[in-house]
Design a protein around this motif. Structure first.
Motif, PDB file in Angstrom:
ATOM      1  N   VAL A   8       0.838  -1.198   0.000  1.00  0.00           N
ATOM      2  CA  VAL A   8       0.000   0.000   0.000  1.00  0.00           C
ATOM      3  C   VAL A   8       0.872   1.247   0.000  1.00  0.00           C
ATOM      4  O   VAL A   8       1.908   1.288   0.672  1.00  0.00           O
ATOM      5  N   VAL A   9       0.444   2.246  -0.760  1.00  0.00           N
ATOM      6  CA  VAL A   9       1.052   3.576  -0.708  1.00  0.00           C
ATOM      7  C   VAL A   9      -0.020   4.570  -0.275  1.00  0.00           C
ATOM      8  O   VAL A   9      -1.095   4.630  -0.884  1.00  0.00           O
ATOM      9  N   ILE A  10       0.248   5.312   0.778  1.00  0.00           N
ATOM     10  CA  ILE A  10      -0.632   6.413   1.193  1.00  0.00           C
ATOM     11  C   ILE A  10       0.091   7.702   0.834  1.00  0.00           C
ATOM     12  O   ILE A  10       1.192   7.968   1.330  1.00  0.00           O
ATOM     13  N   TRP A  11      -0.518   8.493  -0.059  1.00  0.00           N
ATOM     14  CA  TRP A  11       0.127   9.701  -0.595  1.00  0.00           C
ATOM     15  C   TRP A  11      -0.586  10.940  -0.040  1.00  0.00           C
ATOM     16  O   TRP A  11      -1.788  11.118  -0.241  1.00  0.00           O
ATOM     17  N   LEU A  12       0.188  11.792   0.617  1.00  0.00           N
ATOM     18  CA  LEU A  12      -0.367  12.978   1.266  1.00  0.00           C
ATOM     19  C   LEU A  12      -0.016  14.245   0.479  1.00  0.00           C
ATOM     20  O   LEU A  12       1.152  14.564   0.289  1.00  0.00           O
ATOM     21  N   HIS A  13      -1.048  14.947   0.039  1.00  0.00           N
ATOM     22  CA  HIS A  13      -0.871  16.128  -0.807  1.00  0.00           C
ATOM     23  C   HIS A  13      -0.418  17.347  -0.018  1.00  0.00           C
ATOM     24  O   HIS A  13      -0.383  17.351   1.211  1.00  0.00           O
ATOM     25  N   GLY A  14      -0.095  18.409  -0.739  1.00  0.00           N
ATOM     26  CA  GLY A  14       0.334  19.653  -0.133  1.00  0.00           C
ATOM     27  C   GLY A  14      -0.821  20.575   0.219  1.00  0.00           C
ATOM     28  O   GLY A  14      -1.988  20.287  -0.078  1.00  0.00           O
ATOM     29  N   LEU A  15      -0.499  21.703   0.827  1.00  0.00           N
ATOM     30  CA  LEU A  15      -1.494  22.695   1.254  1.00  0.00           C
ATOM     31  C   LEU A  15      -2.358  23.153   0.087  1.00  0.00           C
ATOM     32  O   LEU A  15      -1.851  23.503  -0.981  1.00  0.00           O
ATOM     33  N   GLY A  16      -3.683  23.129   0.284  1.00  0.00           N
ATOM     34  CA  GLY A  16      -4.617  23.628  -0.713  1.00  0.00           C
ATOM     35  C   GLY A  16      -4.922  22.665  -1.840  1.00  0.00           C
ATOM     36  O   GLY A  16      -5.728  22.966  -2.723  1.00  0.00           O
ATOM     37  N   PRO A  42      -5.745  10.355   0.212  1.00  0.00           N
ATOM     38  CA  PRO A  42      -6.718  11.064   1.056  1.00  0.00           C
ATOM     39  C   PRO A  42      -6.641  12.572   0.853  1.00  0.00           C
ATOM     40  O   PRO A  42      -5.637  13.104   0.364  1.00  0.00           O
ATOM     41  N   SER A  43      -7.716  13.241   1.214  1.00  0.00           N
ATOM     42  CA  SER A  43      -7.752  14.710   1.160  1.00  0.00           C
ATOM     43  C   SER A  43      -7.748  15.271   2.576  1.00  0.00           C
ATOM     44  O   SER A  43      -8.411  14.731   3.472  1.00  0.00           O
TER      45      SER A  43
END
Length: 215
Positions: A8-16, A42-43
């Motif tokens: 599994v890869v959980i990818w966390l986005h940047g601000l906004g 996820p958002s």
């Protein structure tokens, strides 16, 4: 058991940003090594962000200032709350049968900072934590003391552009010495001419690194 071999890869986005806006990144990782991978994007929740004049936007935790430097104020409580939400995501995958050391955390900018904190404070070893243009979001000495014994076995890959005007290169550079104090493996790579973005070269570096960490 299928669950044991799944990764599994959980990818966390940047601000906004948002999770769905980053889903295309998964298409970069091809070949049999990634055939059984599950990608989770996820958002962040919407909240008011101080550095953007209190505007409401997707944000994992509040930020006092941009550019982020090694000396920028640490929003400890917000970071810890965000870490707990990421730990719940990891726990859900573990409960579904995925071994914790088959789970990669990856993140860009604010998501990269959260990736670092979440991986190092998790009670089990993960497959790896990849930080793109991030920073250490918790107080240095306190952060090192909180890194769990099993988390010290989680390898870290850090990718940072030398021309980053949003998260200063020095903010990224501050991480390896801190992690070294906890005997955490950190592979730090600087990219000349790269600003606050993710480049194909960086993704290629991540791809090769992930392959090397698959057990």
């Amino acid at each position: 058991m299928a669950g044991v071999s799944r990764r599994v890869v959980i990818w966390l986005h940047g601000l906004g940003d948002s999770g769905p806006a980053n889903e295309g990144l998964a298409s970069f990782f091809k070949g049999p090594s990634f055939a059984a991978f599950k990608w989770i994007f996820p958002s962040a929740p919407e909240q008011r962000v101080t550095c953007n004049y209190g505007a409401l936007m997707p944000s994992w935790f509040d930020l006092k200032e941009i550019p982020v430097t090694a000396e920028s104020p640490k929003m400890e409580l917000g970071v810890i709350n965000a870490v707990e939400s990421i730990h719940k995501m990891i726990d859900e995958e573990v409960a579904a049968g995925v071994s914790a050391d088959h789970i990669f955390l990856c993140g860009f900018s604010q998501g990269g900072a959260l990736t670092l904190a979440s991986a190092m404070l998790y009670p089990k070893r993960l497959a790896g934590a990849a930080v793109f243009s991030g920073w250490v979001p918790l107080d240095g000495a306190g952060f090192v003391s909180k890194i769990t014994p099993e988390a010290k076995k989680t390898p870290v890959l850090w990718l940072h552009g030398l021309n980053d005007q949003v998260v200063d290169f020095s903010a990224g550079q501050a991480a390896p010495p801190l992690l070294a104090r906890a005997n955490v493996e950190c592979d730090f790579k600087a990219f000349p001419g790269v600003g606050h973005t993710i480049t194909p070269e960086e993704l290629s570096t991540l791809e090769q690194w992930m392959k090397s960490k698959m057990q």
